[in-house]
Design an enzyme around this catalytic site. Sequence first.
Site, short mmCIF file in Angstrom:
data_model
loop_
_atom_site.label_atom_id
_atom_site.label_comp_id
_atom_site.label_asym_id
_atom_site.label_seq_id
_atom_site.Cartn_x
_atom_site.Cartn_y
_atom_site.Cartn_z
N GLU A 26 0.84 -1.20 0.00
CA GLU A 26 0.00 0.00 0.00
C GLU A 26 0.87 1.25 0.00
O GLU A 26 2.05 1.21 0.41
CB GLU A 26 -0.88 -0.04 1.26
N ASN A 173 -12.45 -1.28 -0.80
CA ASN A 173 -11.72 -1.90 0.32
C ASN A 173 -12.34 -1.44 1.64
O ASN A 173 -12.61 -0.25 1.82
CB ASN A 173 -10.25 -1.47 0.30
N GLU A 174 -12.54 -2.35 2.53
CA GLU A 174 -13.06 -2.05 3.87
C GLU A 174 -14.15 -0.98 3.80
O GLU A 174 -14.11 0.03 4.50
CB GLU A 174 -11.91 -1.64 4.82
N TYR A 240 -6.40 -9.33 11.33
CA TYR A 240 -5.06 -9.06 11.85
C TYR A 240 -4.90 -9.69 13.23
O TYR A 240 -5.86 -9.78 14.00
CB TYR A 240 -4.83 -7.55 11.97
N GLU A 297 -5.91 -9.26 3.50
CA GLU A 297 -5.10 -8.60 4.52
C GLU A 297 -5.05 -9.51 5.73
O GLU A 297 -6.08 -9.81 6.33
CB GLU A 297 -5.69 -7.24 4.90
N GLN A 346 2.29 -6.21 5.31
CA GLN A 346 2.48 -5.83 3.92
C GLN A 346 3.91 -6.16 3.51
O GLN A 346 4.77 -6.34 4.37
CB GLN A 346 2.22 -4.35 3.75
O1 AHR Z 1 -2.83 -2.73 6.22
C1 AHR Z 1 -3.12 -1.54 6.88
C2 AHR Z 1 -4.59 -1.17 6.81
O2 AHR Z 1 -5.35 -2.09 7.51
C3 AHR Z 1 -5.22 -1.16 5.44
O3 AHR Z 1 -5.01 0.03 4.76
C4 AHR Z 1 -6.67 -1.31 5.74
O4 AHR Z 1 -7.38 -1.91 4.69
C5 AHR Z 1 -6.67 -2.12 7.02
O5 AHR Z 1 -7.50 -1.57 7.99
#
Ligand code: AHR
Length: 500
Positions: A26, A173-174, A240, A297, A346
């Site tokens: 990103e 996205n999101e 995450y 992600e 990432q």
């Molecule tokens: O990876 C960091 C961020 O985490 C991304 O931009 C977003 O899609 C997610 O919340």
Amino acid sequence: MALKGVLNADIGKGTINRNIYGHFSEHLGRCIYEGIWVGEDSAIPNTNGIRDDVVKALKQIKIPVLRWPGGCFADEYHWKDGIGPREDRKRMINTHWGGVVENNHFGTHEFMELCRQLECEPYINGNVGSGTVQEMSEWVEYLTFEGVSPMSELRAKNGSEAPWAVTYFGVGNENWGCGGNMRPEYYADLYRRYQTYVRNYGNNKIHRIACGPNVDDYNWMEVVMREAGRYMDSITLHYYTLPKERWEDKGNATGFDESEWFSTLKKALRMDELITRHSAIMDKYDPDRRVGLIVDEWGTWYNVEPGTTPGFLYQQNTVRDALVAGLTFHIFHKHSGRVRMANIAQTVNVLQAVILTEGEKMVLTPTYHVFNMYKVHQDAVLLDLTLESGSYIYEGIEIPAVSATASRDSEGKIHISLCNLNDIEAAEASLDIRGLARETLTVEGEVLTGDAIDAHNTFELPDRVQPQPFTAFKLEGEVLSAVLPPISVTVLELSSPGRV
Ligand code: AHR
């Protein structure tokens, strides 16, 4: 701890899509700028502005697909600002990530050049949150249309006469959060509308990807699948791993204790439950499993390194991250009937990065080494393997101690990967190997381990955590046993010219 199991080397359970080993880069912190793009005039060796060392390292792990430009950045990115002569490109504020000036020097042409150098597939994420249908439609035309049109002429004027092949395209996205704070009902309708204009030109067939849920938002999955499932090829999931519950103090990347070691691995294991439950919802609307689940992600998210810009999300990477990666791949393999792609967050200098850079220096993280050791599973046939997991108990809470997966590649070689999560105890795994000619079997191995739970590589000590040859195994009759050190990721390779 002694664990027993069986490997049925002649029972396949589907193919492990190589895209499960995909990446996400990103416009965030030092991922694109510095980490990948240094510009043609940089003293850092580069090809067309892209770092040679990073490209070489990523090719080594056979990066199959790369997602770009975000993330949250995608829904405020206007692609036309990133084409044409670089000195004329608009500057914008990167509001999500540190409020820094984005000079748009890395745009569509530079990204496609990066994918060319990496020999990987591009996965482009379009803007629904703040972009128009026309803008998204024209981006696809610019990228992929071969005939005469305003966008193909603009592309040619900017130096690319021929269109590119682009398969993977994300529609937002999101959108439940940074991509517009939408309700699933509203997004499902917007998705249906935007994707209509994401056209297939000539032989280029786009794989349309809808924005899926965050973590355990099962209602999002339910509504979007129900209302828009038939218009998509895949839907995403974001998850995450944070050692602690609070975003204000997520836990540190290094210098943590066993409680955070344990909680991180326990939370990483949650990916299995999330995929299982989201897949069950998808099964209701898509029983034939036409629609893929793309975990675009995933990875660890810690407090940023002291002294670094909070919005840049720069963190170190230890053997704990290596185990998170190994475990997560095992879960993706298990669900490979539904999970068709995954993208670690990432690639460089951000979150669970595989590469860290500092000026001209580059270091490969323990997570990188797992990608390298596990590349043998890309496009291989998942094999039927059962192994007792044992248990790792910390303060009365129990998780499996050992996780394993096995696959057979196109040359008939079998790879068994094993993660030992316990930070103190070794585990002896004994596998009854069936479906292979024992007489001709040869075994080799590699192991990644650390001398501490936070062992990691630095620019000063880049080789502290490195894969080593693994010899602690024996083959007796049909039984292959291996002693897995604590804190370890091991890959065994079994070759047998006389496979039955
Ligand atoms: O990876 C960091 C961020 O985490 C991304 O931009 C977003 O899609 C997610 O919340």
